[in-house]
Design a protein around this motif. Sequence first.
Motif, PDB file in Angstrom:
ATOM      1  N   GLU A  84       1.137  -0.858  -0.442  1.00  0.00           N
ATOM      2  CA  GLU A  84      -0.146  -0.167  -0.086  1.00  0.00           C
ATOM      3  C   GLU A  84       1.039   1.288  -0.265  1.00  0.00           C
ATOM      4  OE1 GLU A  84      -3.301   0.121   0.135  1.00  0.00           O
ATOM      5  OE2 GLU A  84      -3.199   2.065   0.526  1.00  0.00           O
ATOM      6  N   GLN A  85       1.625   1.094   0.324  1.00  0.00           N
ATOM      7  CA  GLN A  85       2.922   2.705   0.587  1.00  0.00           C
ATOM      8  C   GLN A  85       4.048   2.202  -0.399  1.00  0.00           C
ATOM      9  OE1 GLN A  85       3.031   5.307   3.532  1.00  0.00           O
ATOM     10  NE2 GLN A  85       1.229   3.547   4.274  1.00  0.00           N
TER      11      GLN A  85
ATOM     12  N   ASP B 280       2.141   1.107  -6.877  1.00  0.00           N
ATOM     13  CA  ASP B 280       2.378   0.255  -8.124  1.00  0.00           C
ATOM     14  C   ASP B 280       3.317  -0.234  -8.492  1.00  0.00           C
ATOM     15  OD1 ASP B 280      -0.819   0.864  -9.321  1.00  0.00           O
ATOM     16  OD2 ASP B 280      -0.372   2.716  -9.203  1.00  0.00           O
ATOM     17  N   VAL B 281       3.518  -1.583  -8.249  1.00  0.00           N
ATOM     18  CA  VAL B 281       4.855  -2.146  -8.163  1.00  0.00           C
ATOM     19  C   VAL B 281       5.049  -2.288  -9.974  1.00  0.00           C
ATOM     20  CG1 VAL B 281       6.291  -4.034  -7.496  1.00  0.00           C
ATOM     21  CG2 VAL B 281       4.837  -3.491  -6.105  1.00  0.00           C
ATOM     22  N   VAL B 282       6.276  -2.583 -10.294  1.00  0.00           N
ATOM     23  CA  VAL B 282       5.886  -2.227 -11.583  1.00  0.00           C
ATOM     24  C   VAL B 282       7.721  -3.202 -11.737  1.00  0.00           C
ATOM     25  CG1 VAL B 282       5.405  -0.062 -12.155  1.00  0.00           C
ATOM     26  CG2 VAL B 282       8.205  -0.423 -11.936  1.00  0.00           C
ATOM     27  N   TYR B 283       8.562  -3.304 -10.973  1.00  0.00           N
ATOM     28  CA  TYR B 283       9.994  -4.391 -10.726  1.00  0.00           C
ATOM     29  C   TYR B 283       9.451  -5.254  -9.874  1.00  0.00           C
ATOM     30  CZ  TYR B 283      13.903  -6.102 -12.586  1.00  0.00           C
ATOM     31  OH  TYR B 283      15.170  -7.042 -12.635  1.00  0.00           O
TER      32      TYR B 283
ATOM     33  N   VAL C   2      14.743  -6.533  -4.251  1.00  0.00           N
ATOM     34  CA  VAL C   2      14.423  -4.793  -4.380  1.00  0.00           C
ATOM     35  C   VAL C   2      13.077  -4.376  -5.101  1.00  0.00           C
ATOM     36  CG1 VAL C   2      14.866  -2.607  -5.800  1.00  0.00           C
ATOM     37  CG2 VAL C   2      16.844  -4.246  -4.505  1.00  0.00           C
TER      38      VAL C   2
ATOM     39  N   GLU D 170      10.756  -2.306  -6.890  1.00  0.00           N
ATOM     40  CA  GLU D 170      10.603  -1.205  -7.756  1.00  0.00           C
ATOM     41  C   GLU D 170       9.203  -0.248  -8.128  1.00  0.00           C
ATOM     42  OE1 GLU D 170      13.534   1.155  -9.163  1.00  0.00           O
ATOM     43  OE2 GLU D 170      14.851  -0.077  -9.192  1.00  0.00           O
ATOM     44  N   SER D 171       8.861   0.266  -7.800  1.00  0.00           N
ATOM     45  CA  SER D 171       7.562   0.809  -7.900  1.00  0.00           C
ATOM     46  C   SER D 171       7.796   1.706  -8.425  1.00  0.00           C
ATOM     47  CB  SER D 171       6.280   2.037  -6.558  1.00  0.00           C
ATOM     48  OG  SER D 171       7.391   2.889  -6.204  1.00  0.00           O
ATOM     49  N   VAL D 172       6.199   3.051  -9.105  1.00  0.00           N
ATOM     50  CA  VAL D 172       6.769   4.000 -10.284  1.00  0.00           C
ATOM     51  C   VAL D 172       7.437   4.978  -9.514  1.00  0.00           C
ATOM     52  CG1 VAL D 172       5.479   5.356 -11.637  1.00  0.00           C
ATOM     53  CG2 VAL D 172       4.391   3.394 -11.106  1.00  0.00           C
ATOM     54  N   LYS D 173       7.129   5.091  -8.948  1.00  0.00           N
ATOM     55  CA  LYS D 173       7.694   6.386  -7.487  1.00  0.00           C
ATOM     56  C   LYS D 173       9.192   5.802  -7.391  1.00  0.00           C
ATOM     57  CE  LYS D 173       5.457   6.405  -4.262  1.00  0.00           C
ATOM     58  NZ  LYS D 173       4.437   6.620  -2.977  1.00  0.00           N
ATOM     59  N   ALA D 174       9.756   4.929  -6.519  1.00  0.00           N
ATOM     60  CA  ALA D 174      10.483   4.836  -6.109  1.00  0.00           C
ATOM     61  C   ALA D 174      11.648   3.098  -6.289  1.00  0.00           C
ATOM     62  CB  ALA D 174      10.783   5.485  -5.029  1.00  0.00           C
ATOM     63  N   ALA D 175      13.106   2.407  -6.370  1.00  0.00           N
ATOM     64  CA  ALA D 175      13.301   1.380  -5.502  1.00  0.00           C
ATOM     65  C   ALA D 175      13.120   1.583  -4.029  1.00  0.00           C
ATOM     66  CB  ALA D 175      14.295   1.398  -6.293  1.00  0.00           C
TER      67      ALA D 175
ATOM     68  N   PRO E  30       4.668  -8.368 -12.496  1.00  0.00           N
ATOM     69  CA  PRO E  30       5.085  -7.593 -10.942  1.00  0.00           C
ATOM     70  C   PRO E  30       4.255  -6.764  -9.711  1.00  0.00           C
ATOM     71  CG  PRO E  30       5.811  -7.008 -12.803  1.00  0.00           C
ATOM     72  CD  PRO E  30       5.338  -7.065 -12.885  1.00  0.00           C
TER      73      PRO E  30
END
Lengths: 123, 383
Positions: free
Chosen positions: A29-30, A33-36, A54, A56-61, A83
Amino acid sequence: MTTYYSKDHEWISVEGGTATIGITAYAQEQLGDVVYVELPDAGKALSQGDEAAVVESVKAASEVYAPIDGEVTEANDVLADEPAKVNEDPEGAAWFIKMTVGNEGQLADLMDEAAYKAYIETL
Amino acid sequence: MAETVADEDLKLTPLHDLHIELGGKMVPFAGYSMPVQYKLGIMGEHQHTRAKAGLFDVSHMGQAVLIGPDHETTAKALEALTPSNFVELGHGRQRYTVLLNEDGGIIDDLMVTRPLDPNDDGRLLLVVNAARKDVDYAHLRAKLPETVKLEVVDDRALIAVQGPEAVAAVAAHAPAAAELGFMSAAPMEFDGIACHIARAGYSGEDGVEMSVPAGAADAIARALLADDRVEAIGLGARDSLRLEAGLCLYGHDIDETTSPVEGNITFCMQKRRREEGGFPAADRIQKELAEGTDRIRVGLRLDGKAPAREGAEIALPGGDVIGILTSGGFAPTVGAPIAMGYVPADHAIEGTQLELIVRARRLPATVAAMPFVPNRYYRKPKA
């Protein structure tokens, strides 16, 4: 089967000497969207606190740390292609790794479900 | 350009209550408390903007007016600080430009609008980056001639509405918005409220940016959000949208150490200015235009799924590090990770194979044309 939780928002489900590890619903939730998801190879030896994966969300790793010592026996290959499963089913199908339990004593320092629920209430 | 500031020191925009009500996840950004996302999430917000329309609170950005005795005086004063043509900017026309320092580095990138009404000649409207307001205003005040004053506008909010259905949604309240051409602006009423609306934005989509009275911002945003086509969009999707559109984020892709030629934004330099010069570090910039630069900003597409982010090193395949990423992340519309960074000019050619170093792993990437997603800016049909 007993499930433990870490302050880093991982769940550790132990059954017959094997621990299955993933991130909690709160963690996904925090993250958003997880992309990798980058996972370790089977055979990798991890010490408690080592970087195990690791996300990776859209925002950060974000790093996922090994909650216990042990050796990786399997990584969840499904996450390489899907993912987003981490957002859909973080505490089920979207487990990250399976590993041996190298030091049972470390499990005692983790939280049970009730303690973890109380912990995230304080955040 | 998020900076760490104690929560109580953060400034709030006029839409703050609305952000909270909509479930916005608030983060510090350039001294403001801003929503990084709402309940839809960054991916959903990004896709909604490309499919329909997104509403962005950009009130943290700086609005200001240059005021001089006549258009030529004001335009020339700004031309002395930027490489763009403002003398010949038409009424109601808008232009992207950069403030240059003495070395030809970029102090900020900004939008400049000449008012539509000839009675307002001598005025130019500026919109600058939130994190650069203080620097820009001090620079302008120090450099402008006696006859041209800078007036900071602090009683207006700025709302962007972007996406293929954005203009239709705005025109339901401000019909004249539908008549605007791309990079044009006009004063008009939105449900009877006096606003200044420009057909522009920073998402690569058609849309508008609306300068509205601070006290009316909440009502205007709610009126737009009541339209099914419009969703509130946070800074996260604003960043992924502008990255896909190949647009620079100040402080990341361009800064005081990059010239507009290195930054690959020479579209902001019109022909007369390129030839005549007369802007800071014109010698350097004209030489760069003629001979090229040692390094230049390029777009990169990654072959795999792992994203590479700002700060990652760019290397030759199996070889030396040759540059650094200034932006990067997963591109929801492309469906793959993309990035921007600086490389030596001889490695900047489209199709060049490079590697991005992420956590000691080398990820294959290819120099790619920008924008990564085709722009869909409005083009007025020929009469």
